[in-house]
Scaffold this active site. Structure first.
Site, short mmCIF file in Angstrom:
data_model
loop_
_atom_site.label_atom_id
_atom_site.label_comp_id
_atom_site.label_asym_id
_atom_site.label_seq_id
_atom_site.Cartn_x
_atom_site.Cartn_y
_atom_site.Cartn_z
N GLY A 74 -11.21 4.31 2.02
CA GLY A 74 -10.41 4.76 1.83
C GLY A 74 -10.17 5.96 2.63
O GLY A 74 -9.67 6.00 3.16
N ASN A 154 -3.18 9.66 -7.42
CA ASN A 154 -4.44 8.60 -7.96
C ASN A 154 -4.51 9.81 -9.26
O ASN A 154 -4.99 9.29 -10.31
CB ASN A 154 -5.38 8.87 -7.60
CG ASN A 154 -5.46 10.73 -7.06
OD1 ASN A 154 -4.46 10.80 -5.60
ND2 ASN A 154 -6.74 11.01 -7.29
N GLN A 182 -4.51 3.87 -4.59
CA GLN A 182 -3.41 3.73 -5.34
C GLN A 182 -2.54 2.35 -5.65
O GLN A 182 -2.28 1.88 -6.92
CB GLN A 182 -3.30 4.53 -6.08
CG GLN A 182 -4.55 6.23 -6.57
CD GLN A 182 -5.36 5.16 -6.96
OE1 GLN A 182 -5.27 4.63 -8.58
NE2 GLN A 182 -6.52 5.33 -7.27
N SER A 202 -8.10 0.41 0.02
CA SER A 202 -9.68 0.54 -0.36
C SER A 202 -9.68 -0.75 -0.95
O SER A 202 -8.97 -0.68 -2.37
CB SER A 202 -9.97 1.68 -0.70
OG SER A 202 -11.37 1.53 -1.41
N ALA A 203 -10.59 -1.82 -0.70
CA ALA A 203 -10.99 -2.50 -1.86
C ALA A 203 -11.09 -3.10 -3.11
O ALA A 203 -10.82 -3.39 -4.56
CB ALA A 203 -12.07 -3.58 -1.09
N HIS A 204 -11.87 -1.60 -3.55
CA HIS A 204 -12.88 -1.51 -4.66
C HIS A 204 -11.87 -0.93 -6.23
O HIS A 204 -12.16 -0.28 -7.21
CB HIS A 204 -13.91 -0.67 -4.84
CG HIS A 204 -14.11 0.96 -4.29
ND1 HIS A 204 -13.13 1.39 -5.81
CD2 HIS A 204 -13.59 1.53 -3.56
CE1 HIS A 204 -13.30 3.18 -5.28
NE2 HIS A 204 -13.15 3.02 -3.71
N THR A 247 -21.29 -2.18 13.22
CA THR A 247 -21.21 -4.10 12.50
C THR A 247 -19.87 -4.23 11.77
O THR A 247 -20.71 -3.28 10.69
CB THR A 247 -22.23 -4.29 12.59
OG1 THR A 247 -23.15 -3.99 13.51
CG2 THR A 247 -22.37 -6.33 12.25
N CYS A 335 -13.64 12.89 -8.26
CA CYS A 335 -13.34 14.12 -7.59
C CYS A 335 -13.87 15.63 -7.70
O CYS A 335 -14.80 16.77 -8.50
CB CYS A 335 -13.34 14.02 -6.64
SG CYS A 335 -12.75 13.00 -5.60
C1 LIG Z 1 -9.82 6.51 -4.60
C2 LIG Z 1 -8.43 6.72 -3.50
C3 LIG Z 1 -8.81 7.16 -2.63
C4 LIG Z 1 -10.71 7.24 -1.90
O1 LIG Z 1 -11.22 5.81 -1.44
P1 LIG Z 1 -12.56 5.47 -1.52
O2 LIG Z 1 -12.58 3.88 -0.86
O3 LIG Z 1 -13.43 5.42 -2.73
O4 LIG Z 1 -12.77 6.10 -0.22
C5 LIG Z 1 -7.96 7.53 -1.09
N1 LIG Z 1 -7.15 8.00 -1.94
C6 LIG Z 1 -6.61 7.60 -3.45
C7 LIG Z 1 -5.51 8.21 -3.15
C8 LIG Z 1 -7.81 7.56 -3.99
O5 LIG Z 1 -7.34 7.05 -5.26
#
Ligand SMILES: *Cc1c(COP(=O)(O)O)cnc(C)c1O
Length: 410
Positions: A74, A154, A182, A202-204, A247, A335
């Site tokens: 992300g 977030n 989020q 972001s996938a996680h 890649t 963070c």
């Molecule tokens: C977690 C988060 C990110 C960062 O995503 P990553 O894949 O961990 O780099 C960016 N923006 C928001 C709002 C997030 O919650």
């Protein structure tokens, strides 16, 4: 309740992978190892998986398949969007608009651009964390090239008026980026209906793998009257049409697509279920623990986010005490957990530093159960009571930093 189990209530920081995603990843780690750009059949096969994944991810936000660009995170998607647009259009204008409650992955690129001579407006928010769209429209000038406002916060879960922002951006012909990390997979998003030009995910954060992200770029970055409105910020091979030229992580992306597929299918049910759990926690805590309050908006908030303030004590102590009870929570953003500064988000919604220090974020996920919440609500009051007993603030000692809250401003 199984005491060996860890109760994970920190899904806004990251999520455990869905077992169906792990299965998909394993399959592709084993079989889909070809480079998606290679000519041989293993490469072709990887290329097909990539295409299929692009289609699935695009469908969640009503986007065209070719407008989805996979990234490594992300943060990377946010950086490509912000630096890619500003670098391409600096002759057109140097004014940028964002909010004062962005994730560091958006906030820090803008601070960097300020040092390079861009004029950045950090819009204030109200006590719920909402930007004012009238104010947004008022600050737009003929030099404004980019608006970047997050879809949902977030820390406090507030959902911004994205559709109205999109209308204003379109009316003034300004590029609109939203960090939807989020919100993606949690609430409905339609990039066309909402006039979104760029969107990061972001996938996680949705039970997918870490290290896989996505940037949606409307019409592959071509806009009437602008030509190309974004340019690459990294240079290498030609993958992802030069936007992210490494890649391609095909197995990770296939896992991301699986996570999206599940999120899409289960979204209506999960919104209903998690909203109910969320509101149960909020109501119970406000009614049963004195000097507690809700941060963020009561209804315009993510179904999985709860952010509560507890007077006289420190959020970090609450998190550590809950951890000894095998409950994982957070004070806010991962963070800021290592610094002593109160969160810039909580200061922006008007909390005094001493109150901002006592915040606890509880974020739910697909695997959070009613029993988890019962256990959490059983333990929480004891933790709060114990910490308040030893708190100097509760005994009336003056807060040492209160005189000079400016020390805390970003
Ligand atoms: C977690 C988060 C990110 C960062 O995503 P990553 O894949 O961990 O780099 C960016 N923006 C928001 C709002 C997030 O919650």
């Amino acid at each position: 309740m199984n005491t060996s189990k860890y109760i994970y209530l920190d899904n806004a920081a990251t999520t455990p992978m869905d077992p169906r995603v792990i299965e998909e990843l394993n399959k592709h780690f084993k079989d889909t190892y070809g480079n998606s750009s290679s000519l041989h059949s293993l490469g072709q096969k990887a290329g097909q998986i990539l295409l299929k994944s692009r289609e699935i991810v695009a469908s969640l936000i009503n986007a065209n398949r070719d407008d989805v660009f996979f990234t490594s995170s992300g943060t990377e998607a946010d950086n490509i969007a912000i630096f890619g647009v500003t670098s391409k259009n600096k002759e057109r204008g140097n004014h940028l608009i964002t909010s004062s409650i962005e994730h560091h992955a958006v906030e820090n690129p803008f601070k960097q651009l300020e040092k390079k001579g861009f004029d950045v407006t950090f819009l204030p928010v109200d006590k719920y964390g909402l930007i004012d769209v009238v104010e947004l429209e008022n600050v737009i000038t003929d030099k404004t090239i980019l608006i970047s406002i997050m879809f949902a916060n977030n820390e406090i879960g507030t959902i911004e008026p994205v559709k109205e922002i999109g209308v204003i951006a379109k009316k003034h012909d300004v590029i609109f980026h939203t960090d939807a990390v989020q919100a993606f997979g949690k609430v409905p998003i339609d990039v066309n209906d909402m006039n979104i030009d760029l969107l990061s995910a972001s996938a996680h954060k949705l039970h997918g793998p870490k290290g896989v992200g996505m940037l949606y770029i409307r019409n592959k970055g071509v806009r009437k009257g602008w030509g190309k409105f974004i340019e690459p910020i990294m240079f290498g091979g030609g993958h992802e049409k030069n936007i992210r030229p490494s890649t391609v992580n095909v197995p990770g992306i296939a896992g991301f697509a699986k996570a999206v597929e599940i999120a899409k299918e289960e979204m209506p049910k999960e919104i209903e279920r998690q909203t109910r759990l969320r509101d149960t926690i909020i109501k119970w805590v406000i009614e049963n623990i004195e000097d507690s309050f809700l941060n963020g908006h009561p209804t315009l908030r993510l179904p999985n986010n709860i952010n509560l303030g507890f007077k006289y004590i420190e959020g970090e102590s609450i998190v550590l005490d809950l951890d000894t009870e095998r409950i994982a929570t957070s004070t806010g953003s991962a963070c800021s957990s290592e610094s002593l500064e109160p969160s810039h988000v909580l200061l922006a919604i008007g909390l005094r530093p001493k109150d901002a220090h006592g915040s606890l974020r509880i974020s739910l996920g697909r695997f959070t159960t009613e029993e988890d919440i019962d256990y959490f609500l059983e333990k929480l009051p004891h933790v709060i009571e114990r910490l308040r007993k030893i708190s100097p603030l509760k005994k009336g000692v003056k807060y040492m930093f209160e005189e000079n809250p400016k020390n805390y401003q970003h």
